[in-house]
Design an enzyme around this catalytic site. Structure first.
Site, PDB file in Angstrom:
ATOM      1  CB  THR A   1       5.109   7.654  -0.498  1.00 40.57           C
ATOM      2  OG1 THR A   1       6.075   6.933   0.274  1.00 40.57           O
ATOM      3  CG2 THR A   1       5.786   8.689  -1.383  1.00 40.57           C
TER       4      THR A   1
ATOM      5  CD  GLN B   1      -2.759  -1.185  -0.100  1.00 42.61           C
ATOM      6  OE1 GLN B   1      -3.315  -0.191  -0.542  1.00 42.61           O
ATOM      7  NE2 GLN B   1      -2.798  -2.359  -0.712  1.00 42.61           N
ATOM      8  CG  ASN B   2       5.084   3.415   1.120  1.00 43.30           C
ATOM      9  OD1 ASN B   2       5.397   4.136   0.165  1.00 43.30           O
ATOM     10  ND2 ASN B   2       5.338   3.740   2.368  1.00 43.30           N
ATOM     11  NE  ARG B   3      -0.019   7.109  -0.994  1.00 49.98           N
ATOM     12  CZ  ARG B   3      -0.727   8.146  -0.572  1.00 49.98           C
ATOM     13  NH1 ARG B   3      -1.840   8.480  -1.178  1.00 49.98           N
ATOM     14  NH2 ARG B   3      -0.325   8.860   0.452  1.00 49.98           N
ATOM     15  CG  PHE B   4       9.164   5.325  -2.243  1.00 52.64           C
ATOM     16  CD1 PHE B   4       9.578   6.590  -1.870  1.00 52.64           C
ATOM     17  CD2 PHE B   4      10.056   4.524  -2.942  1.00 52.64           C
ATOM     18  CE1 PHE B   4      10.860   7.050  -2.171  1.00 52.64           C
ATOM     19  CE2 PHE B   4      11.336   4.971  -3.253  1.00 52.64           C
ATOM     20  CZ  PHE B   4      11.729   6.236  -2.867  1.00 52.64           C
TER      21      PHE B   4
END
Length: 171
Positions: free
Chosen positions: A142, A43-46
């Site tokens: 992010t 789920q981290n958008r980095f």
């Protein structure tokens, strides 16, 4: 009730002597520690945000992620070498031992440091800035917990800063 756990950073910074930008997080999440690499939580958008900024495909494997970073002269690390933390909660961090950011700065052409979120920035300012005197700019986190920013807005804000530093113009 969740308990504090002592965490030591277990993977190395990503950089080479051509790195111009350093992006710092605080400490790898539980998922990242399980995977053995930065921003491993799905789920981290980095990685999606950085790929949009750099106008390339979203990397999937650790090798693809390293290749994307180095190809674009970006170094990646975290502010904390070790600390006590509850799960992945940055707000629970205590007993910090900072990473030796100065060692990476001395081996690269890094001219700009960005923090992935306010927590990484505040930890850097407290523990590392007094030694390096290298300024840092906070970019919006992010993390999926930062729901105020859509991936598109993150890419726009990150892109303006990163592309400027890489000499590629604005958004």
């Amino acid at each position: 009730m969740a308990e504090y756990e002592h965490i030591c950073h277990t993977f190395k910074p990503v950089y080479d002597n051509n790195s111009k930008i350093l992006i710092l997080g605080s400490l790898p999440s539980v998922k990242s520690r399980e995977q053995g690499f930065y921003y491993g939580h799905p789920q981290n958008r980095f990685w999606r945000v950085l790929a949009a900024v750099l106008r390339c495909q979203v990397p999937v494997t650790i090798d693809e992620k390293k290749e994307m970073l180095l190809e674009h002269h970006i170094a990646l690390w975290d502010v904390i070498e070790s600390c006590d933390i509850i799960g992945s909660s940055d707000s629970s961090i205590k007993n910090v031992v900072p990473a030796d950011i100065g060692a990476v700065l001395s081996k690269t052409r890094i001219g700009r440091i960005f923090a992935n979120g306010k927590k990484a920035e505040s930890l850097y300012r407290k523990y590392i800035f007094p030694k390096t005197k290298a300024e840092i700019t906070a970019l919006p986190s992010t993390s999926p917990a930062n729901a105020a920013f859509s991936p598109e807005m993150l890419a726009k804000l990150w892109g303006a800063e990163i592309r400027r530093e890489l000499g590629e113009g604005g958004a």
